[in-house]
Every structure is written in structure tokens, then in C-alpha cells.
Motif scaffolding. Structure first.
Motif, PDB file in Angstrom:
ATOM      1  N   ALA A  35      -4.430  17.713  13.730  1.00 16.21           N
ATOM      2  CA  ALA A  35      -4.879  17.065  12.496  1.00 16.21           C
ATOM      3  C   ALA A  35      -5.057  15.559  12.650  1.00 16.21           C
ATOM      4  CB  ALA A  35      -3.876  17.352  11.378  1.00 16.21           C
ATOM      5  N   LEU A  36      -5.909  15.055  11.778  1.00 14.47           N
ATOM      6  CA  LEU A  36      -5.990  13.617  11.545  1.00 14.47           C
ATOM      7  C   LEU A  36      -5.406  13.432  10.139  1.00 14.47           C
ATOM      8  CD1 LEU A  36      -7.026  10.755  12.164  1.00 14.47           C
ATOM      9  CD2 LEU A  36      -9.222  11.438  11.254  1.00 14.47           C
ATOM     10  N   GLU A  37      -4.307  12.698  10.058  1.00 10.19           N
ATOM     11  CA  GLU A  37      -3.584  12.634   8.784  1.00 10.19           C
ATOM     12  C   GLU A  37      -3.272  11.200   8.390  1.00 10.19           C
ATOM     13  OE1 GLU A  37      -0.341  15.278  10.040  1.00 10.19           O
ATOM     14  OE2 GLU A  37      -0.721  16.342   8.158  1.00 10.19           O
ATOM     15  N   ALA A  38      -3.398  10.938   7.109  1.00  6.08           N
ATOM     16  CA  ALA A  38      -3.008   9.627   6.597  1.00  6.08           C
ATOM     17  C   ALA A  38      -2.053   9.855   5.434  1.00  6.08           C
ATOM     18  CB  ALA A  38      -4.238   8.869   6.130  1.00  6.08           C
ATOM     19  N   ARG A  39      -1.012   9.062   5.386  1.00  7.45           N
ATOM     20  CA  ARG A  39      -0.019   9.216   4.322  1.00  7.45           C
ATOM     21  C   ARG A  39       0.163   7.913   3.568  1.00  7.45           C
ATOM     22  NH1 ARG A  39      -0.897  13.362   3.840  1.00  7.45           N
ATOM     23  NH2 ARG A  39      -0.188  15.192   4.927  1.00  7.45           N
ATOM     24  N   ASN A  40      -0.029   8.004   2.251  1.00 10.38           N
ATOM     25  CA  ASN A  40       0.284   6.884   1.360  1.00 10.38           C
ATOM     26  C   ASN A  40      -0.385   5.577   1.795  1.00 10.38           C
ATOM     27  OD1 ASN A  40       1.448   5.850  -0.913  1.00 10.38           O
ATOM     28  ND2 ASN A  40       3.417   5.406   0.066  1.00 10.38           N
ATOM     29  N   ILE A  41      -1.695   5.659   2.033  1.00  7.93           N
ATOM     30  CA  ILE A  41      -2.431   4.480   2.504  1.00  7.93           C
ATOM     31  C   ILE A  41      -2.738   3.548   1.323  1.00  7.93           C
ATOM     32  CG2 ILE A  41      -4.557   3.657   3.615  1.00  7.93           C
ATOM     33  CD1 ILE A  41      -2.777   5.202   5.503  1.00  7.93           C
ATOM     34  N   ARG A  42      -2.300   2.314   1.475  1.00  3.40           N
ATOM     35  CA  ARG A  42      -2.584   1.276   0.466  1.00  3.40           C
ATOM     36  C   ARG A  42      -3.294   0.129   1.143  1.00  3.40           C
ATOM     37  NH1 ARG A  42       0.607   2.236  -4.081  1.00  3.40           N
ATOM     38  NH2 ARG A  42       1.941   4.038  -3.665  1.00  3.40           N
ATOM     39  N   VAL A  43      -4.386  -0.314   0.510  1.00  2.26           N
ATOM     40  CA  VAL A  43      -5.144  -1.438   1.078  1.00  2.26           C
ATOM     41  C   VAL A  43      -5.430  -2.431  -0.038  1.00  2.26           C
ATOM     42  CG1 VAL A  43      -7.352  -2.161   2.097  1.00  2.26           C
ATOM     43  CG2 VAL A  43      -6.244  -0.062   2.894  1.00  2.26           C
ATOM     44  N   LYS A  44      -5.237  -3.696   0.292  1.00  2.00           N
ATOM     45  CA  LYS A  44      -5.581  -4.790  -0.630  1.00  2.00           C
ATOM     46  C   LYS A  44      -6.628  -5.655   0.043  1.00  2.00           C
ATOM     47  CE  LYS A  44      -2.348  -7.142  -3.563  1.00  2.00           C
ATOM     48  NZ  LYS A  44      -1.087  -7.876  -3.612  1.00  2.00           N
ATOM     49  N   MET A  45      -7.681  -5.994  -0.669  1.00  3.86           N
ATOM     50  CA  MET A  45      -8.682  -6.931  -0.148  1.00  3.86           C
ATOM     51  C   MET A  45      -8.584  -8.173  -1.027  1.00  3.86           C
ATOM     52  SD  MET A  45     -10.582  -5.506   2.259  1.00  3.86           S
ATOM     53  CE  MET A  45     -11.133  -3.920   2.877  1.00  3.86           C
ATOM     54  N   GLY A  46      -8.086  -9.267  -0.499  1.00  2.00           N
ATOM     55  CA  GLY A  46      -7.814 -10.425  -1.347  1.00  2.00           C
ATOM     56  C   GLY A  46      -6.777 -10.009  -2.379  1.00  2.00           C
TER      57      GLY A  46
END
Ligand SMILES: Nc1ncnc2c1ncn2[C@@H]1O[C@H](COP(=O)(O)OP(=O)(O)OP(=O)(O)O)[C@@H](O)[C@H]1O
Ligand SMILES: [Mg+2]
Length: 268
Positions: A4-15
């Protein structure tokens, strides 16, 4: 082996702007996984977080390994990424661009791979042309040829490799859309993994095994095309009526967007 390719709880802020608000994502090898959703919903940002191009919180695992534990050359051998747009500032030939994929993916040492890759995207005979002289759709297919060159064999040492594509058919005519979507299906059928951002929901329904619908930086719905592409979900997410039908006899959903004026006329 399915991985699998898995992402967990990804948070991103731009500025100061929060762009992803805790996204969970999972794609299995042997399948085509489509990410759909309106402009600005965070599809590209999610891909770029999973490929390590934007700073993010949360964890990404590829074939069980945390990507932060992998060296750049190990990642390049495991997955290849086609960005939403690519601009090339220098005068390169088509073959020179596609050969960049060879140097990124170490196991694709066979020097005939770039020409074979050009053939699979319908660009046999284009190797010596200047990239800048090509049409938009031709350039997009050259980029795809570069990407598939990098991970040419879908499985190496029993481990799947991954094609990660951001709107791979956006500039393509209907014939080449099918060429490219067939290519993704065949890559998955041979054991590789495919994750593709898509806007065309009919192509998504025809070619994807698994669909992730994004809305305002979150995952709104995941499942099979039939589970995700429903009248209610699409009207809510896209803000316009998109009646869903199914094609007999196999039951693939198809969408026939109707102008608001037509709907008003029907109901009136
Ligand atoms: N560098 C940046 N700085 C500020 N905001 C950004 C930046 N990059 C993206 N965003 C914002 O993050 C949101 C998500 O962008 P993203 O590119 O992930 O959308 P998308 O779902 O891929 O849309 P599209 O279908 O138009 O490609 C948008 O509102 C966008 O304006
Ligand atoms: Mg995008």
C-alpha cells in the motif's frame, strides 16, 4: 504481494491557510486509485505531501516503509511522479526528457526503455523532436513517458512500484485519454500501484477501482466508483446537479451533466 501507499492524518498549511485538515489516504497495489474533487480541494497538495514536496504533519508509508526513512534514490526507484504541469526552460529533445526517467529510477537500466515508453504513449517517432515544439497534449505524454520509464517494471523483488499522476489526461483528446487510462490499468494488472488525480468522472468510473473524493481539504468519501459517484455526493461536493446513471449490462456509473436551465424546464 499486495502492498500500500498510505497517508495518515496529513495536515498542510500554506502561509496562514490550512489546506489539508487531517487527511487519511490508502491505495493498494494492483489497483488504480483515483483522487477526485473540485478545484482547490487539496488533491495536488495531498500528492505533493505524499511525495515529500510540501512540508506536512502526519505520516506517509510506501510498501510498509516510512518515507522519511528512505533515501532519495530509494524513493526514486519505488515511485515516479507526474506533476500537474511541467515547464522546461532549456531546449531538450523528447528523448533527452524521457531519458531523465532512466537516471532517476536505477533499476530501469535498459536503454531501450525510453523508446518503448514513447511508443506506449503514442509518440513513436517523436524521439528527435524538440520538446518545446510539441503541442500541449504531446508534451504531457512525453512527461508520462519519462515517468513510466522511471518505474518501467511494475514489480521489482516482489515489491510493487508506484505511478503517481496529477491529472495525466487533462490536455489529451479522447483517444489518447483511453491510451493513457489503459496504460494505468495494465500497470496495475501487472502488480504495480497507480494513484491518479482525475477531473473526468466518467473516465474515473470506467478505469478506477477505488475513488477518493476530496472536498475543502478533507476526504468526503472513499470506495468503489459506484459507492462514491452518487447524485447526492456529487451535487453536494461540486455544487451542481450531476445525475448518475449506470451503463447496462455491467453497471458502470456514467454521468450526464445537465444544464440548470434544462433541469428547470423538466421540473417546471
Ligand atoms: N503555495 C501556496 N500558497 C498558498 N495557498 C496554496 C498554495 N498551494 C496551494 N494553495 C491553496 O491550497 C488549496 C488546494 O490547492 P491544490 O493545488 O491542492 O488544489 P487541487 O485540488 O489540486 O485543485 P485543482 O483541481 O485546481 O488542481 C487551494 O485553495 C490553493 O489556493
Ligand atoms: Mg491540482
Amino acid at each position: 504481494m499486495i502492498m500500500a501507499l498510505e497517508a495518515r492524518n496529513i495536515r498542510v498549511k500554506m502561509g496562514h491557510k490550512k489546506v489539508l485538515h487531517g487527511v487519511d489516504f490508502s491505495a493498494n497495489s494492483g489497483k488504480v486509485t483515483a483522487i477526485v474533487g473540485p478545484n482547490g480541494s487539496g488533491k495536488t497538495t495531498l500528492l505533493r505531501a505524499m511525495t515529500g514536496e510540501v512540508p506536512h504533519q502526519g505520516h506517509v508509508h510506501i510498501n510498509g516503509a516510512d518515507v522519511t526513512d528512505l533515501l532519495p534514490w530509494q524513493l526514486a526507484a519505488l515511485r515516479a511522479v507526474q506533476p500537474q504541469s511541467s515547464s522546461i526552460a532549456f531546449p531538450f529533445t523528447v528523448l533527452e526528457i524521457v531519458r531523465l526517467g532512466l537516471s532517476a529510477g536505477l533499476s530501469a537500466a535498459d536503454s531501450s526503455v525510453p523508446l518503448q515508453a514513447l511508443d506506449t504513449v503514442g509518440l513513436a517517432g517523436f524521439a528527435g523532436r524538440m520538446y518545446q515544439d510539441l503541442s500541449g497534449g504531446e508534451q504531457q505524454r512525453v512527461q508520462l513517458a519519462r515517468v513510466i520509464t522511471q518505474v518501467w517494471e511494475p514489480v521489482v523483488d516482489d515489491a510493487p512500484r508506484w505511478l503517481i499522476l496529477d491529472e495525466p489526461v487533462a490536455s489529451l483528446d479522447i483517444g489518447h485519454q483511453f491510451t493513457v487510462m489503459d496504460l494505468t490499468r495494465s500497470y496495475a494488472a501487472r502488480g504495480g500501484g497507480v494513484v491518479a488525480v482525475m477531473h473526468d468522472l466518467n473516465l474515473t468510473a470506467m478505469f478506477a477501482d477505488h475513488v477518493v473524493l476530496m472536498e475543502a481539504g478533507k476526504v468526503a468519501k472513499t470506495g468503489s466508483p459506484g459507492e462514491v459517484l452518487t447524485d447526492e455526493a456529487l451535487a453536494r461536493t461540486y455544487g451542481c446537479p450531476v445525475p448518475v446513471n449506470t451503463t447496462p449490462p455491467i453497471g458502470v456509473p456514467f454521468l450526464l451533466p445537465q444544464a440548470r436551465a434544462d433541469l428547470a424546464a423538466q421540473s417546471g
